[in-house]
Design a protein around this motif. Structure first.
Motif, PDB file in Angstrom:
ATOM      1  N   PRO A   1      25.713 -33.325 -21.744  1.00 20.06           N
ATOM      2  CA  PRO A   1      26.592 -34.060 -22.660  1.00 20.06           C
ATOM      3  C   PRO A   1      26.636 -35.543 -22.324  1.00 20.06           C
ATOM      4  O   PRO A   1      26.677 -35.927 -21.143  1.00 20.06           O
ATOM      5  CB  PRO A   1      27.956 -33.394 -22.446  1.00 20.06           C
ATOM      6  CG  PRO A   1      27.633 -32.006 -22.013  1.00 20.06           C
ATOM      7  CD  PRO A   1      26.397 -32.137 -21.175  1.00 20.06           C
ATOM      8  N   GLY A   2      26.622 -36.361 -23.374  1.00 15.34           N
ATOM      9  CA  GLY A   2      26.675 -37.803 -23.198  1.00 15.34           C
ATOM     10  C   GLY A   2      25.322 -38.482 -23.187  1.00 15.34           C
ATOM     11  O   GLY A   2      25.240 -39.707 -23.333  1.00 15.34           O
ATOM     12  N   MET A   3      24.243 -37.717 -23.023  1.00 18.44           N
ATOM     13  CA  MET A   3      22.907 -38.305 -23.066  1.00 18.44           C
ATOM     14  C   MET A   3      22.526 -38.561 -24.528  1.00 18.44           C
ATOM     15  O   MET A   3      23.192 -38.098 -25.451  1.00 18.44           O
ATOM     16  CB  MET A   3      21.901 -37.393 -22.364  1.00 18.44           C
ATOM     17  CG  MET A   3      22.218 -37.168 -20.894  1.00 18.44           C
ATOM     18  SD  MET A   3      21.047 -36.073 -20.024  1.00 18.44           S
ATOM     19  CE  MET A   3      19.736 -37.230 -19.632  1.00 18.44           C
ATOM     20  N   ARG A   4      21.433 -39.303 -24.719  1.00 16.49           N
ATOM     21  CA  ARG A   4      21.064 -39.756 -26.059  1.00 16.49           C
ATOM     22  C   ARG A   4      19.743 -39.118 -26.499  1.00 16.49           C
ATOM     23  O   ARG A   4      18.772 -39.085 -25.734  1.00 16.49           O
ATOM     24  CB  ARG A   4      20.955 -41.282 -26.113  1.00 16.49           C
ATOM     25  CG  ARG A   4      22.168 -42.009 -25.590  1.00 16.49           C
ATOM     26  CD  ARG A   4      22.022 -43.513 -25.752  1.00 16.49           C
ATOM     27  NE  ARG A   4      22.440 -43.934 -27.088  1.00 16.49           N
ATOM     28  CZ  ARG A   4      21.974 -45.020 -27.694  1.00 16.49           C
ATOM     29  NH1 ARG A   4      21.031 -45.759 -27.131  1.00 16.49           N
ATOM     30  NH2 ARG A   4      22.428 -45.353 -28.892  1.00 16.49           N
ATOM     31  N   LEU A   5      19.732 -38.651 -27.748  1.00 12.62           N
ATOM     32  CA  LEU A   5      18.557 -38.019 -28.343  1.00 12.62           C
ATOM     33  C   LEU A   5      18.140 -38.824 -29.563  1.00 12.62           C
ATOM     34  O   LEU A   5      18.884 -38.896 -30.552  1.00 12.62           O
ATOM     35  CB  LEU A   5      18.882 -36.575 -28.752  1.00 12.62           C
ATOM     36  CG  LEU A   5      17.877 -35.864 -29.656  1.00 12.62           C
ATOM     37  CD1 LEU A   5      16.535 -35.678 -28.941  1.00 12.62           C
ATOM     38  CD2 LEU A   5      18.437 -34.522 -30.119  1.00 12.62           C
ATOM     39  N   ARG A   6      16.975 -39.428 -29.522  1.00  6.73           N
ATOM     40  CA  ARG A   6      16.465 -40.177 -30.661  1.00  6.73           C
ATOM     41  C   ARG A   6      15.633 -39.262 -31.550  1.00  6.73           C
ATOM     42  O   ARG A   6      14.730 -38.562 -31.072  1.00  6.73           O
ATOM     43  CB  ARG A   6      15.608 -41.359 -30.203  1.00  6.73           C
ATOM     44  CG  ARG A   6      15.050 -42.171 -31.377  1.00  6.73           C
ATOM     45  CD  ARG A   6      14.147 -43.286 -30.905  1.00  6.73           C
ATOM     46  NE  ARG A   6      13.433 -43.884 -32.018  1.00  6.73           N
ATOM     47  CZ  ARG A   6      12.381 -44.680 -31.898  1.00  6.73           C
ATOM     48  NH1 ARG A   6      11.919 -44.990 -30.689  1.00  6.73           N
ATOM     49  NH2 ARG A   6      11.775 -45.163 -32.963  1.00  6.73           N
TER      50      ARG A   6
ATOM     51  N   ASP B   1      18.007 -44.687 -35.199  1.00  8.27           N
ATOM     52  CA  ASP B   1      17.216 -45.903 -35.352  1.00  8.27           C
ATOM     53  C   ASP B   1      16.284 -46.033 -34.150  1.00  8.27           C
ATOM     54  O   ASP B   1      15.994 -45.062 -33.465  1.00  8.27           O
ATOM     55  CB  ASP B   1      18.133 -47.125 -35.503  1.00  8.27           C
ATOM     56  CG  ASP B   1      19.080 -47.290 -34.316  1.00  8.27           C
ATOM     57  OD1 ASP B   1      18.841 -46.667 -33.271  1.00  8.27           O
ATOM     58  OD2 ASP B   1      20.067 -48.055 -34.444  1.00  8.27           O
ATOM     59  N   GLY B   2      15.809 -47.218 -33.903  1.00  7.09           N
ATOM     60  CA  GLY B   2      14.846 -47.409 -32.826  1.00  7.09           C
ATOM     61  C   GLY B   2      15.446 -47.670 -31.466  1.00  7.09           C
ATOM     62  O   GLY B   2      14.735 -48.068 -30.543  1.00  7.09           O
ATOM     63  N   ALA B   3      16.750 -47.459 -31.319  1.00  6.56           N
ATOM     64  CA  ALA B   3      17.412 -47.746 -30.048  1.00  6.56           C
ATOM     65  C   ALA B   3      16.897 -46.823 -28.938  1.00  6.56           C
ATOM     66  O   ALA B   3      16.414 -45.722 -29.192  1.00  6.56           O
ATOM     67  CB  ALA B   3      18.920 -47.597 -30.195  1.00  6.56           C
TER      68      ALA B   3
ATOM     69  N   SER C   1       4.749 -43.364 -30.166  1.00  8.02           N
ATOM     70  CA  SER C   1       6.091 -43.526 -29.595  1.00  8.02           C
ATOM     71  C   SER C   1       6.147 -44.761 -28.702  1.00  8.02           C
ATOM     72  O   SER C   1       5.184 -45.112 -28.024  1.00  8.02           O
ATOM     73  CB  SER C   1       6.493 -42.283 -28.795  1.00  8.02           C
ATOM     74  OG  SER C   1       5.621 -42.094 -27.706  1.00  8.02           O
ATOM     75  N   ASP C   2       7.310 -45.427 -28.752  1.00  6.23           N
ATOM     76  CA  ASP C   2       7.510 -46.600 -27.928  1.00  6.23           C
ATOM     77  C   ASP C   2       8.722 -46.390 -27.034  1.00  6.23           C
ATOM     78  O   ASP C   2       9.527 -45.498 -27.266  1.00  6.23           O
ATOM     79  CB  ASP C   2       7.724 -47.842 -28.802  1.00  6.23           C
ATOM     80  CG  ASP C   2       8.873 -47.655 -29.784  1.00  6.23           C
ATOM     81  OD1 ASP C   2       9.330 -46.502 -29.942  1.00  6.23           O
ATOM     82  OD2 ASP C   2       9.313 -48.636 -30.395  1.00  6.23           O
ATOM     83  N   GLY C   3       8.848 -47.182 -25.997  1.00  7.40           N
ATOM     84  CA  GLY C   3       9.997 -47.077 -25.111  1.00  7.40           C
ATOM     85  C   GLY C   3       9.762 -46.092 -23.987  1.00  7.40           C
ATOM     86  O   GLY C   3       8.747 -45.384 -23.932  1.00  7.40           O
TER      87      GLY C   3
ATOM     88  N   VAL D   1      27.158 -40.145 -33.085  1.00  6.49           N
ATOM     89  CA  VAL D   1      26.151 -40.850 -33.879  1.00  6.49           C
ATOM     90  C   VAL D   1      26.629 -42.274 -34.136  1.00  6.49           C
ATOM     91  O   VAL D   1      27.838 -42.541 -34.211  1.00  6.49           O
ATOM     92  CB  VAL D   1      25.889 -40.102 -35.216  1.00  6.49           C
ATOM     93  CG1 VAL D   1      27.100 -40.126 -36.123  1.00  6.49           C
ATOM     94  CG2 VAL D   1      24.673 -40.668 -35.934  1.00  6.49           C
ATOM     95  N   LEU D   2      25.671 -43.174 -34.244  1.00  2.51           N
ATOM     96  CA  LEU D   2      25.938 -44.538 -34.681  1.00  2.51           C
ATOM     97  C   LEU D   2      25.304 -44.679 -36.057  1.00  2.51           C
ATOM     98  O   LEU D   2      24.090 -44.534 -36.204  1.00  2.51           O
ATOM     99  CB  LEU D   2      25.336 -45.547 -33.706  1.00  2.51           C
ATOM    100  CG  LEU D   2      25.538 -47.025 -34.047  1.00  2.51           C
ATOM    101  CD1 LEU D   2      27.010 -47.402 -33.940  1.00  2.51           C
ATOM    102  CD2 LEU D   2      24.694 -47.908 -33.125  1.00  2.51           C
TER     103      LEU D   2
END
Length: 233
Positions: free
Chosen positions: A59-64, A90-92, A105-107, A159-160
């Motif tokens: 929980p709290g991690m980010r999934l693009r 988005d591309g964050a 993929s980038d990042g 979500v943002l």
């Protein structure tokens, strides 16, 4: 266990009339995929378990989600949300990337997952970059029931939005989902974009409804409307 709207929604998919269609996809080349509530929940559970057990997602991690508006993208979003992850549209930068174009993929990510979009794909077609996980090949080996290892935080961001508005997990239905009539059989065009598709689907499912998602190349004909019994708003 702490409850959040995503967990309540997936519980609703597998209870009640769980054999009724909840998500129907019309893709190119006459592809049609229909998922009942039980089958949709099964896909979501397996994907959450893949994230949790194989990729150590917490929980709290980010999934693009670098995916088009597609039924598998909806599965991924639900899987991340019920795990307590933040879905990045988005591309964050994020901890994990789910993409239908792993070569582009980038990042830097803890893990990159290649998502083959054809419904019958059993593995990625072609070569994958080193270290990239093949979703189609791996997901079926994971459990059909999701049991979180850690409670999600209702006050964490889910979500943002494209307007830059943060929506917390506890507000996912009231602050992100589009309200729809009870029991609606809702048509959502994929060319509306993934954010709009997710918001509409959540609103329909929350009211016990279902979604017909159509690829941009698939016209909404009178026959399709009649065959799928599309109604409500």
């Amino acid at each position: 266990m702490t409850s959040i709207p995503a967990l309540e929604l997936t519980a609703g998919l597998r209870s009640g009339n769980s054999t009724a269609p909840r998500l129907t996809w019309y893709g190119p080349d006459s592809e049609r995929v229909e998922l009942s509530g039980r089958v949709l929940d099964n896909w979501v559970a397996k994907t959450s378990n893949l994230l949790q057990d194989e990729l150590d997602a917490e929980p709290g991690m980010r999934l693009r989600l670098a995916l088009p508006a597609h039924w598998k993208a909806l599965v991924w979003a639900l899987a991340g949300w019920q795990l307590g992850l933040e879905t990045v549209l988005d591309g964050a930068q994020a901890d994990f990337l789910a993409t239908d174009n792993p070569a582009g993929s980038d990042g830097n990510y803890d893990a990159v997952v290649a998502v083959a979009l054809p419904a019958l794909a059993m593995r990625w077609s072609g070569d994958l970059p080193a270290g990239c996980l093949d979703y189609a090949a791996e997901v079926r080996s994971h459990g059909d029931v999701f049991m979180p290892h850690a409670d999600p935080d209702p006050s964490a961001r889910a979500v943002l939005t494209s307007q830059g508005r943060s929506v917390l997990h506890q507000d996912l239905i009231t602050g992100f989902a589009v309200p729809h009539a009870e029991g609606a059989r809702l048509h959502v065009p994929a060319d509306a974009g993934l954010e709009a598709v997710l918001a509409n689907a959540l609103g329909a499912w929350h009211q016990g409804g279902s979604v017909v998602l159509t690829h941009p190349d698939v016209p909404l004909t009178d026959k399709l409307v009649a065959d799928e019994r599309i109604h409500g708003s």
